[in-house]
Scaffold this active site. Structure first.
Site, PDB file in Angstrom:
ATOM      1  N   CYS A   1      -2.820  11.407  11.412  1.00  0.00           N
ATOM      2  CA  CYS A   1      -3.669  12.361  11.789  1.00  0.00           C
ATOM      3  C   CYS A   1      -5.028  12.116  11.003  1.00  0.00           C
ATOM      4  O   CYS A   1      -5.183  11.203  10.322  1.00  0.00           O
ATOM      5  CB  CYS A   1      -3.170  13.718  11.397  1.00  0.00           C
ATOM      6  SG  CYS A   1      -1.616  14.166  12.318  1.00  0.00           S
TER       7      CYS A   1
ATOM      8  N   ASN B   1      -1.926  14.131   6.169  1.00  0.00           N
ATOM      9  CA  ASN B   1      -1.684  13.181   7.121  1.00  0.00           C
ATOM     10  C   ASN B   1      -0.325  12.154   6.504  1.00  0.00           C
ATOM     11  O   ASN B   1      -0.650  11.770   5.602  1.00  0.00           O
ATOM     12  CB  ASN B   1      -2.876  12.242   7.096  1.00  0.00           C
ATOM     13  CG  ASN B   1      -2.620  11.054   8.055  1.00  0.00           C
ATOM     14  OD1 ASN B   1      -1.902  10.817   8.700  1.00  0.00           O
ATOM     15  ND2 ASN B   1      -3.622   9.988   7.459  1.00  0.00           N
ATOM     16  N   GLY B   2       0.675  12.370   7.333  1.00  0.00           N
ATOM     17  CA  GLY B   2       1.637  11.601   7.056  1.00  0.00           C
ATOM     18  C   GLY B   2       3.004  11.843   7.530  1.00  0.00           C
ATOM     19  O   GLY B   2       3.016  12.878   8.477  1.00  0.00           O
TER      20      GLY B   2
ATOM     21  N   ASP C   1       7.578  18.800   8.941  1.00  0.00           N
ATOM     22  CA  ASP C   1       8.100  18.021   7.883  1.00  0.00           C
ATOM     23  C   ASP C   1       7.070  18.261   6.649  1.00  0.00           C
ATOM     24  O   ASP C   1       7.826  18.579   5.411  1.00  0.00           O
ATOM     25  CB  ASP C   1       8.147  16.427   8.183  1.00  0.00           C
ATOM     26  CG  ASP C   1       6.834  15.825   8.479  1.00  0.00           C
ATOM     27  OD1 ASP C   1       6.292  16.331   9.763  1.00  0.00           O
ATOM     28  OD2 ASP C   1       6.226  15.119   7.655  1.00  0.00           O
TER      29      ASP C   1
ATOM     30  N   ILE D   1       0.920 -10.531  20.425  1.00  0.00           N
ATOM     31  CA  ILE D   1      -0.456 -10.915  21.101  1.00  0.00           C
ATOM     32  C   ILE D   1      -0.719 -12.409  20.611  1.00  0.00           C
ATOM     33  O   ILE D   1      -0.482 -12.827  19.500  1.00  0.00           O
ATOM     34  CB  ILE D   1      -1.771 -10.050  20.542  1.00  0.00           C
ATOM     35  CG1 ILE D   1      -2.918 -10.403  21.235  1.00  0.00           C
ATOM     36  CG2 ILE D   1      -1.824  -9.956  18.909  1.00  0.00           C
ATOM     37  CD1 ILE D   1      -3.899  -9.410  21.056  1.00  0.00           C
TER      38      ILE D   1
ATOM     39  N   THR E   1     -10.283 -12.143   5.490  1.00  0.00           N
ATOM     40  CA  THR E   1      -8.789 -12.535   5.832  1.00  0.00           C
ATOM     41  C   THR E   1      -8.651 -11.205   6.573  1.00  0.00           C
ATOM     42  O   THR E   1      -7.970 -11.145   7.689  1.00  0.00           O
ATOM     43  CB  THR E   1      -7.873 -13.036   4.909  1.00  0.00           C
ATOM     44  OG1 THR E   1      -6.440 -13.210   5.610  1.00  0.00           O
ATOM     45  CG2 THR E   1      -7.529 -11.772   3.949  1.00  0.00           C
TER      46      THR E   1
ATOM     47  N   ARG F   1     -10.161 -11.132  10.022  1.00  0.00           N
ATOM     48  CA  ARG F   1      -9.508 -12.083  10.996  1.00  0.00           C
ATOM     49  C   ARG F   1      -8.468 -11.608  11.414  1.00  0.00           C
ATOM     50  O   ARG F   1      -8.026 -11.397  12.641  1.00  0.00           O
ATOM     51  CB  ARG F   1      -9.430 -13.387  10.200  1.00  0.00           C
ATOM     52  CG  ARG F   1     -10.600 -14.371  10.003  1.00  0.00           C
ATOM     53  CD  ARG F   1     -10.026 -15.335   9.046  1.00  0.00           C
ATOM     54  NE  ARG F   1     -11.324 -16.146   8.747  1.00  0.00           N
ATOM     55  CZ  ARG F   1     -11.001 -17.478   7.753  1.00  0.00           C
ATOM     56  NH1 ARG F   1      -9.632 -17.516   7.509  1.00  0.00           N
ATOM     57  NH2 ARG F   1     -12.186 -17.956   7.393  1.00  0.00           N
TER      58      ARG F   1
END
Length: 587
Positions: free
Chosen positions: A2, A75-76, A97, A313, A362, A365
């Site tokens: 969320c 959020n979680g 929860d 992908i 990285t 990428r």
């Protein structure tokens, strides 16, 4: 997953501030709420919901009749909320929860509350009876949280941070405000306006910590406590009430492998908690393959009313795509292959950097592929809860450079360092790329008990063996036919490398394209232009340029670039290392 947002002590009109909270709407596409705090008219909460558990009563800020003075925005997912309810005889009023946070806080206080949570979370908990504001974030920072604390006690908290100078570009308006003071405009911490004598910084909230603020009558706050409640090397306090009991404590090889299997299965099982369809990213590497295979196994045992979708992908001749198809056929998933072209990837880079809020090489990428596959999942399927293999490389010494660790102790220390920095790199990537498309990420390898147990093993046991990284993890699943043997022993291939052919890596396409975008003159002045983390390549320069366009002056959000250790490396790609060999040359 969320989007949470809160202000305490705002001097500006909250009805205007409310509209700004929409800048993180992608994190919760199902519903939105904005609510003032009774008795504190300059304090408010904003919440964007992705409904995963208790779709009827899950809106926030969460308040229950039993605790009318508590306001919770989080959020979680808290995987042990039912276990704790039974253990402590809590009387829940919802099926959410997160309600367990209210009961734990009321019974035990903030420190024990945070330490007993088995899950991923970022929370804002307001106690108006005692005039306290509490912030907290899970051990690895799997759920993001940023804060801004001004010198006058104004506090702004949000799931994502977006830079102030971005506002005119995004709105198409010219912004002219009080010039006698610095006026802050935050997008993501939203377009909040607040007058300050000196600029305040937006900082990521440290994982595994909580902070307590006194809330003054005027709505301003003062920090009074900042404390760590858990670190990855300690067994979590909630292990006392875990469903996995009686793990043998000796370090015999067979005992250890049995414990690894048991804890990993438990980590996947507890994460099945969802009212939305579950899917799994599948690169064809060891980690995502183990997660997908265990997920398929347990989904059948739990009789989930749908098939598990897996997603890869890559280009047509991508080693990852080929390997993922083998795994999907072996485990029987409903597999989706997303075609990737370098041209499409290059076009997505700028948008990806905006969502990431970083310029690490990285990370950018690897994020492009994950961002595009997440976009496909959102647009083409009904899977919302997405499992992934993040965290395994850091935990189990999976990066190729661990072969060059000077000692087992050095390798173990590096593993802990990487885990503590996950919130800056791989966890950041995984959250932002999925959240950008309204998906919720779940990462079983970063289960608290699993990681604490693995890190408790003798250092020599965790090192690469016989030229194979993650040997202990692989050996633990040998002979079970969970995944094909060729995948179980497939050598590490970075996600951003494995998307494209072994003949030409994704990073090579990027560098060739960006060679003409950044000129030599710019590179000569790179250290003067960007004194913090100066870019060494045109690729890095371009990422930094885009980052500064969106988030000017925020380079300190990244303390350092991710790079291999113990080996001469000028690029983070594993394919550039002298010890790299294509997988078909490993056996």
């Amino acid at each position: 997953m969320c989007g949470i947002w809160a202000l305490f002590g705002s001097d500006e009109c909250l009805s205007v501030q409310c509209t700004c909270a929409m800048k993180i709407a992608h994190r919760g596409p199902d519903a939105f709420r904005f609510e003032n705090v009774n008795g504190f008219t300059n304090c408010c909460f904003g919440f964007h919901r992705l409904a995963i558990v208790d779709q009827l009563y899950g809106m926030q800020p969460l308040r229950v009749k039993r605790f009318p003075y508590l306001w919770l925005c989080y959020n979680g997912e808290i995987y042990n909320h039912q276990t704790l309810k039974t253990k402590f005889d809590f009387d829940y009023q919802t099926k959410v929860d997160g309600e367990v946070l209210l009961h734990l806080y009321d019974r035990f206080g903030i420190q024990k509350m945070a330490s007993l949570l088995d899950g991923v979370f970022a929370f804002i908990l307001l106690d108006t009876a005692n005039r306290k504001v509490h912030l907290g974030r899970d051990t690895y920072g799997i759920r993001p949280l940023f804060k801004l604390l001004a010198d006058d006690g104004f506090l702004a908290v949000c799931s994502e941070a977006k830079g102030p100078e971005q506002l005119p570009k995004l709105t198409g308006e010219v912004v002219l405000l009080n010039t006698s003071k610095l006026v802050l405009l935050i997008v993501g911490l939203v377009e909040i306006t607040h007058s300050m004598e000196t600029a305040a910084s937006i900082v990521p909230f440290l994982p595994g910590h909580f902070e307590v603020f006194d809330l003054k009558l005027n709505g301003k706050v003062q920090s009074v406590q900042f404390e760590q409640f858990h670190c990855c090397t300690r067994e979590p306090a909630h292990a006392l009430y875990d469903t996995v009991e009686g793990l043998s404590s000796d370090f015999g090889e067979e005992t250890v492998k049995r414990n690894i299997r048991s804890l990993f299965e438990n980590a996947v099982r507890k994460r099945l908690m969802a009212h939305r369809r579950i899917g799994c990213l599948l690169s064809g590497g060891l980690d995502s393959s183990l997660v997908a295979a265990m997920l398929l196994k347990l989904s059948k045992e739990e009789k989930l009313p749908y098939s598990i979708q897996t997603f890869s992908i890559g280009s047509e001749d991508s080693p990852d795509v080929i390997a993922a198809e083998k795994v999907a056929a072996h485990i029987g998933s409903e597999h989706h292959k997303v075609e990737f072209t370098a041209e499409e990837g290059v076009k997505a880079v700028e948008e990806v950097i905006f969502h990431l809020e970083t310029y690490d090489i990285t990370t950018v990428r690897a994020s492009v592929g994950m961002y595009l596959v997440s976009k496909y999942i959102r647009e083409k399927t009904d899977s919302v809860v997405i499992f992934s293999g993040e965290g395994s490389d850091e935990l189990t010494q999976g990066y190729l450079y661990f072969h060059k660790a000077p000692s087992a102790k050095a390798g173990a220390e590096e593993s802990v360092r990487l885990l503590k920095e996950l919130y800056l790199f791989d966890v950041l990537r995984a959250d932002r790329t999925t959240a950008a498309h309204g998906l919720e990420l779940r990462v079983p390898f970063l289960d608290h008990r699993f990681t604490a147990y693995y890190l408790s093993l003798p250092e020599e046991m965790r090192t690469p063996k016989d030229g194979v990284e993650k040997h202990l993890l692989r050996d633990s699943f040998k002979g079970l036919n969970l995944i094909p043997d060729e995948i179980l022993w497939r050598r590490k291939e970075a996600f951003s490398d494995g998307m494209t052919s072994e003949k030409k890596s994704w990073y090579t396409y990027l560098q060739e394209h960006l060679d003409s975008v950044v000129n030599d003159s710019q590179m000569e002045k790179a250290e003067q232009t960007f004194p913090h983390n100066p870019p060494k390549t045109k690729e890095a320069y371009y990422y930094r340029q885009v980052f500064e366009k969106f988030f000017p002056g925020r380079a300190q959000w990244l303390s350092h670039y991710w790079m291999p250790r113990w080996i001469r490396a000028t690029d983070p790609s594993a394919r550039t290392l002298s010890i790299y060999k294509p997988d078909n040359k490993q056996q």
